[in-house]
Design a protein around this motif. Structure first.
Motif, PDB file in Angstrom:
ATOM      1  N   ARG A 157       0.821  -1.215   0.000  1.00 45.24           N
ATOM      2  CA  ARG A 157       0.000   0.000   0.000  1.00 45.24           C
ATOM      3  C   ARG A 157       0.854   1.264   0.000  1.00 45.24           C
ATOM      4  O   ARG A 157       0.440   2.293  -0.543  1.00 45.24           O
ATOM      5  CB  ARG A 157      -0.926   0.010   1.213  1.00 45.24           C
ATOM      6  CG  ARG A 157      -2.019  -1.038   1.182  1.00 45.24           C
ATOM      7  CD  ARG A 157      -2.920  -0.935   2.405  1.00 45.24           C
ATOM      8  NE  ARG A 157      -3.619   0.347   2.435  1.00 45.24           N
ATOM      9  CZ  ARG A 157      -4.321   0.779   3.477  1.00 45.24           C
ATOM     10  NH1 ARG A 157      -4.398   0.037   4.574  1.00 45.24           N
ATOM     11  NH2 ARG A 157      -4.929   1.953   3.429  1.00 45.24           N
ATOM     12  N   SER A 158       2.033   1.180   0.589  1.00 44.83           N
ATOM     13  CA  SER A 158       2.891   2.365   0.697  1.00 44.83           C
ATOM     14  C   SER A 158       3.896   2.486  -0.445  1.00 44.83           C
ATOM     15  O   SER A 158       4.660   3.451  -0.486  1.00 44.83           O
ATOM     16  CB  SER A 158       3.645   2.340   2.030  1.00 44.83           C
ATOM     17  OG  SER A 158       4.527   1.228   2.091  1.00 44.83           O
ATOM     18  N   SER A 159       3.910   1.529  -1.361  1.00 44.32           N
ATOM     19  CA  SER A 159       4.930   1.548  -2.422  1.00 44.32           C
ATOM     20  C   SER A 159       4.329   1.395  -3.813  1.00 44.32           C
ATOM     21  O   SER A 159       4.982   0.895  -4.728  1.00 44.32           O
ATOM     22  CB  SER A 159       5.954   0.435  -2.179  1.00 44.32           C
ATOM     23  OG  SER A 159       5.334  -0.842  -2.172  1.00 44.32           O
ATOM     24  N   ILE A 160       3.089   1.817  -3.991  1.00 42.95           N
ATOM     25  CA  ILE A 160       2.424   1.691  -5.292  1.00 42.95           C
ATOM     26  C   ILE A 160       3.082   2.614  -6.313  1.00 42.95           C
ATOM     27  O   ILE A 160       3.356   3.783  -6.033  1.00 42.95           O
ATOM     28  CB  ILE A 160       0.929   2.014  -5.165  1.00 42.95           C
ATOM     29  CG1 ILE A 160       0.247   1.013  -4.229  1.00 42.95           C
ATOM     30  CG2 ILE A 160       0.249   1.993  -6.536  1.00 42.95           C
ATOM     31  CD1 ILE A 160      -1.196   1.356  -3.915  1.00 42.95           C
ATOM     32  N   GLY A 161       3.352   2.082  -7.489  1.00 42.88           N
ATOM     33  CA  GLY A 161       3.955   2.853  -8.565  1.00 42.88           C
ATOM     34  C   GLY A 161       3.580   2.258  -9.906  1.00 42.88           C
ATOM     35  O   GLY A 161       2.876   1.238  -9.980  1.00 42.88           O
TER      36      GLY A 161
END
Length: 460
Positions: A157-161
């Motif tokens: 959730r904190s590293s979406i790209g």
């Protein structure tokens, strides 16, 4: 299969076996108890692989304690310590039974991820790396290792790209994680055009997600043509799965132009599944004659669609810009956008529609203070480029009633926030103060900021 404990041999065929909630696929999995040894045998590893690295790690954590159980899985024998199995429901149950048909693949990447998952049985603090997070998530799901599973979800959730949003979304759907699904959808809403549209990973975007995002009121785009171009690129990638680099727009046009001219692409059997996607676009917002000519040449849209677009444009130009066929602001307002990063402090762009010119602006006053607004400009204003003035129609009306909304979206402390003027109606003149819209002011501590200017010309 038999499992031998240190004290008493026990056949799993004797008595009713305990059933585990997860099954292993392809290769059966089993646990074996290891008889106590007098001295640990030295091990010499020619080349480190996941299960050898795990053995070295467990020996360090347990200070050389001999393993007392073997897990057979993924073509390896994993030598472990039963005292750490309480963290995994499946491994706890496997002490009494064997489960067949694993949910993990036997690829090297999943073997490594499985080793990392087993390693976390020995850690007091869960450790997960982004490169292997999908495999670790699958391993944690199989092992029913909840703390590891939710650590993976949190990291995702904190590293979406652009390179992982599609695979993360698919994982969220597979493992029924609504928070992860929602975060992926939200990311695509603002990044489909400015970021994902320029990556080959656009190909992996599921059709149902693309269609949902295109209908979202929070979708960001620089203009309606950019959104059409991104969508055409997505279709091109679906039709050409072997392409490994993102194609240029000219390549996309050439491809569709080369197809048989029997009927429009969307009317062909292979194109009908994409009709709903293009019905979600605001094609009436594409007013450039060059872009309309390109749409005509590639024979992509059905002829009635193109006829309707041209008819709407003609009617609006003949009636001072009145958009009588577009009355629903939520689904038919024409959008223009700006993306703000660190520099410069001032962003402005000229947009035109049906003979009216507007300058959309974003200004950073201090570290986190921003103002967003638009103002009407005369067709002869020096800020309008010669090319724009030369090719655009001009309206001489002194006033133009406009329904509009200015919206800014950004992430603050990991959560998406919106700032908006709400929907307003105003008559724009060519002189101040009538030429300027309401100013949207916001305190935004971080960039990027996605600013959307939406407007509609009601009947006068």
């Amino acid at each position: 299969m038999r499992m031998m404990t240190v004290d008493t041999p026990l056949s799993l065929s004797e008595g009713e076996p305990l059933k585990a909630g997860v099954q292993f696929r392809k290769k059966s999995s089993s646990l074996k108890a290891i008889q106590p040894k007098q001295k640990p045998k030295p091990r010499i590893f020619i080349q480190a692989d996941p299960h050898e690295m795990l053995f070295s790690f467990t020996q360090k954590i347990t200070e050389g304690m001999e393993p007392d159980v073997i897990l057979e899985c993924l073509d390896f024998e994993w030598e472990l310590h039963r005292m750490y199995f309480f963290k995994s429901q499946v491994l706890s149950q496997l002490l009494a039974t064997a489960v067949q048909n694993t949910d993990l693949h036997t690829a090297d990447s999943y073997t490594k991820a499985f080793a990392i998952a087993l390693r976390n049985l020995y850690n007091s603090k869960i450790e997960v790396n982004e490169d292997d997070v999908l495999g670790i998530l699958a391993s944690a799901n199989v092992l029913q290792f909840p703390s590891l599973f939710y650590k993976c979800v949190q990291l995702m959730r904190s590293s979406i790209g652009p390179t992982n949003v599609c695979s993360y979304y698919s994982a969220g759907c597979k493992y029924q994680q609504p928070s992860l699904i929602s975060d992926c959808e939200r990311w695509v809403e603002v990044n489909l055009v400015p970021h994902l549209g320029s990556h080959i990973h656009l190909r992996k975007l599921p059709l149902e997600l693309l269609q949902k995002v295109l209908r979202s009121s929070r979708l960001f785009t620089f203009n309606e043509f950019h959104l059409l171009r991104t969508t055409l690129c997505w279709v091109f990638l679906q039709q050409n799965p072997k392409i490994q680099i993102i194609p240029s727009y000219d390549t996309i046009l050439t491809y569709f132009s080369s197809l048989p001219k029997i009927c429009a692409f969307l009317e062909r059997e292979i194109g009908q599944r994409y009709i709903a996607i293009f019905q979600s676009l605001r094609l009436h917002g594409i007013t450039s004659s060059k872009h309309l000519e390109e749409l005509w040449d590639i024979n992509f849209l059905p002829l009635p669609w193109l006829t309707r677009i041209l008819s709407d444009h003609y009617h609006a130009l003949e009636n001072g810009g009145d958009m009588v066929f577009q009355r629903d602001f939520n689904t038919q307002a024409v959008r223009f956008g700006l993306v703000l990063t660190e520099e410069p402090r001032y962003h402005a762009e000229i947009v035109s529609i049906y003979g009216f010119f507007f300058e959309i602006k974003a200004v950073r006053h201090e570290a986190s203070a921003y103002s967003f607004y638009m103002q009407r400009v005369k067709h002869a204003d020096p800020i309008i480029s010669f090319f724009t003035a030369e090719r655009s129609p001009v309206s001489l009306k002194q006033e133009r009633e406009v329904k509009y909304e200015i919206k800014a979206q950004c992430q603050i402390d990991g959560k998406w926030e919106e700032f908006t003027t709400e929907r307003l109606t105003q008559k724009f003149g060519v002189k101040k103060p009538a030429s300027k819209s309401k100013v949207l002011k916001a305190s935004i501590p971080s960039v990027p900021i996605y600013v959307t200017f939406s407007f509609l010309f009601p009947s006068s």
